[in-house]
Scaffold this motif. Structure first.
Motif, short mmCIF file in Angstrom:
data_model
loop_
_atom_site.label_atom_id
_atom_site.label_comp_id
_atom_site.label_asym_id
_atom_site.label_seq_id
_atom_site.Cartn_x
_atom_site.Cartn_y
_atom_site.Cartn_z
N PRO A 129 0.69 -1.24 0.01
CA PRO A 129 0.15 0.15 -0.01
C PRO A 129 0.81 1.06 0.21
O PRO A 129 1.75 1.44 0.81
CB PRO A 129 -0.68 -0.04 1.28
N LEU A 130 0.69 2.07 -1.11
CA LEU A 130 1.54 3.33 -1.15
C LEU A 130 0.59 4.59 -1.25
O LEU A 130 -0.47 4.39 -1.73
CB LEU A 130 2.40 3.18 -2.36
N PRO A 131 1.19 5.73 -0.62
CA PRO A 131 0.56 7.01 -0.79
C PRO A 131 0.42 7.45 -2.49
O PRO A 131 0.97 6.57 -3.05
CB PRO A 131 1.13 7.98 -0.21
N GLU A 132 -0.21 8.41 -2.80
CA GLU A 132 -0.53 8.73 -4.21
C GLU A 132 0.80 9.37 -4.64
O GLU A 132 1.04 8.81 -5.75
CB GLU A 132 -1.53 9.97 -3.92
N ALA A 133 1.72 9.85 -4.12
CA ALA A 133 2.97 10.30 -4.58
C ALA A 133 4.05 9.59 -3.38
O ALA A 133 4.08 9.58 -2.15
CB ALA A 133 3.19 11.77 -4.41
N VAL A 134 5.06 8.91 -3.98
CA VAL A 134 6.11 8.31 -3.19
C VAL A 134 7.42 9.12 -3.26
O VAL A 134 7.61 9.53 -4.30
CB VAL A 134 6.24 7.02 -3.86
N ASP A 135 7.76 9.65 -2.22
CA ASP A 135 8.96 10.27 -2.10
C ASP A 135 10.11 9.66 -1.35
O ASP A 135 9.86 8.31 -0.97
CB ASP A 135 8.86 11.68 -1.73
N PRO A 287 4.90 2.68 -7.30
CA PRO A 287 4.55 3.95 -7.48
C PRO A 287 3.99 4.32 -8.42
O PRO A 287 4.54 4.23 -9.51
CB PRO A 287 5.81 4.45 -6.72
N LYS A 288 2.83 5.13 -8.26
CA LYS A 288 2.33 5.80 -9.23
C LYS A 288 2.93 7.17 -10.09
O LYS A 288 2.80 7.75 -11.07
CB LYS A 288 0.81 5.98 -9.07
N ALA A 289 3.32 7.78 -8.82
CA ALA A 289 4.07 9.16 -8.89
C ALA A 289 5.27 9.33 -7.92
O ALA A 289 5.32 8.53 -6.75
CB ALA A 289 3.21 10.23 -8.36
N PHE A 290 6.26 9.44 -8.62
CA PHE A 290 7.82 9.16 -8.10
C PHE A 290 8.49 10.65 -7.87
O PHE A 290 8.69 11.33 -8.91
CB PHE A 290 8.35 8.24 -8.75
N VAL A 291 8.54 10.96 -6.55
CA VAL A 291 8.99 12.67 -6.58
C VAL A 291 10.05 12.47 -5.42
O VAL A 291 10.42 11.57 -4.77
CB VAL A 291 7.81 13.49 -6.00
N SER A 292 10.68 13.65 -5.27
CA SER A 292 11.68 13.77 -4.29
C SER A 292 11.87 15.28 -4.05
O SER A 292 12.37 15.95 -4.98
CB SER A 292 13.14 13.06 -4.73
N ALA A 293 11.59 15.81 -2.92
CA ALA A 293 11.91 17.22 -2.59
C ALA A 293 13.62 17.29 -2.42
O ALA A 293 14.04 18.36 -2.88
CB ALA A 293 11.58 17.70 -1.20
N ARG A 294 14.32 16.27 -2.09
CA ARG A 294 15.79 16.57 -1.97
C ARG A 294 16.46 16.40 -3.53
O ARG A 294 16.97 17.53 -3.78
CB ARG A 294 16.35 15.20 -1.53
N ALA A 295 15.87 15.79 -4.19
CA ALA A 295 16.47 15.87 -5.80
C ALA A 295 16.13 17.24 -6.27
O ALA A 295 16.82 17.78 -7.21
CB ALA A 295 15.84 14.48 -6.40
N THR A 296 14.88 17.55 -6.30
CA THR A 296 14.41 18.64 -6.78
C THR A 296 15.30 19.94 -6.18
O THR A 296 15.83 20.85 -7.18
CB THR A 296 13.00 19.12 -6.55
N ALA A 297 15.83 19.80 -5.10
CA ALA A 297 16.56 20.83 -4.57
C ALA A 297 17.79 20.96 -4.84
O ALA A 297 18.74 22.00 -5.15
CB ALA A 297 16.40 20.86 -2.97
N LEU A 298 18.15 19.85 -5.34
CA LEU A 298 19.62 19.57 -5.80
C LEU A 298 19.72 19.64 -7.23
O LEU A 298 20.71 19.59 -8.31
CB LEU A 298 20.18 18.21 -5.86
#
Length: 321
Positions: A129-135, A287-298
């Motif tokens: 079970p995963l949230p809508e966006a996986v970070d 994951p349906k949506a694969f995101v990363s605040a760390r990656a975006t900041a870099l």
């Protein structure tokens, strides 16, 4: 610096090798030698630096000894037994994806100073079970042997880095598009076939539901991701050595629509939709949506659209011999 690419004959390895050969540098440092390793023969690209090839199996200790006969400053580890094969041949998957990786880490530990090790991890480390966006904050609970191997490898990489044995950095990859073929049978290649085959005038089969949500990235975006990861200051990663590569969420139907925009107006439907329950189960667990605040900041960015993925493949086709 001496740079070794493991899995250099594969889809991603070939593209990364060509990029490094063209620029002659990595993370701002000139490459003194590029070492291309694979189980199969590799065609070395033209480069301003010496390029050497080595053929063998990472599960073989003598092969690893030959690989590390001289110091390697950076290892890019892309070799793996993928999801379908690791599920059908449990022991081979374990040997290749995990036990050989431990031996690779040990060879790196014997080097001084600690080499840079860039590791291709996977979206498959997440499951259940995963949230809508996986970070990067979501707990990893892989639902396949392949994902389990990658998750364990990430932990080992971080521990070796904590001890100062290696400067380890892992990039978790979404589905990478678009493999040029021939078909491999992997799940990522079955997604790639939705783009590749119709644009080459061939019909293809899709075992996924048209509205299945998939996190994907073009091979160009993945190559850029590894180059960026190599250049990130170690202190920016800290103790967390693994990071998601942000992906673009698309459906098979959206990919086919983007392809159809490149086909003649009255071309027949290029895809036969034939449900595959096992394939659907695996894809639905990712994951349906694969995101990363760390990656975006870099500075890591995803592909812009399904049409951009198609254009990336068409550019890839123009570069083919």
């Amino acid at each position: 610096m001496r740079v070794a690419i493991l899995g250099a004959g594969g889809f991603l390895g070939t593209r990364l090798a060509a990029r490094l050969a063209a620029t002659g540098q990595l993370a701002g440092q000139p490459i003194a030698e590029l070492l291309l390793f694979d189980r199969h023969a590799v065609q070395p690209p033209s480069a301003p630096c010496p390029v050497r090839t080595l053929r063998g199996d990472l599960c073989d200790a003598a092969t690893l000894d030959a690989l590390f006969a001289r110091r390697i400053d950076c290892v890019v580890h892309l070799a793996a037994t993928l999801t379908v094969d690791a599920e059908s041949d449990f022991r081979r998957g374990l040997d290749t994806n995990l036990l050989a990786f431990v031996q690779l880490l040990e060879r790196c530990r014997a080097q001084a100073p600690a080499p840079l090790l860039l590791f291709a991890s996977s979206i498959a480390t997440f499951g259940g079970p995963l949230p809508e966006a996986v970070d990067d904050e979501v707990r990893q609970a892989p639902g396949t042997s392949y994902g389990t191997h990658k998750a364990i490898a990430e932990l080992l990489l971080a521990d070796y880095a904590r001890h100062g044995f290696v400067d380890g950095r892992a990039l978790r990859l979404p589905i990478v598009l678009t493999h040029p073929g021939p078909a491999t049978g992997s799940i990522s290649d079955q997604v790639a076939a939705l783009v590749r085959e119709p644009l080459r005038g061939q019909r293809t089969r899709c075992g996924m539901a048209p509205d299945s949500r998939l996190a994907v990235a073009s091979v160009d975006t993945v190559v850029e991701g590894f180059l960026r990861l190599a250049a990130v200051p170690a202190q920016a990663l800290g103790a967390r050595r693994s990071i998601n590569l942000p992906g673009l969420t698309v459906t098979p139907a959206q990919l086919v629509q983007a392809v159809r925009r490149q086909l003649p107006a009255h071309a027949p439907d290029p895809v036969d939709w034939q449900p595959d329950a096992q394939l659907q189960r695996i894809v639905d667990g990712w994951p349906k949506a694969f995101v990363s605040a760390r990656a975006t900041a870099l500075g890591f960015t995803p592909d812009a659209s399904a049409d951009a993925l198609v254009q990336s493949f068409l550019a890839q086709e123009r570069r083919r011999p």
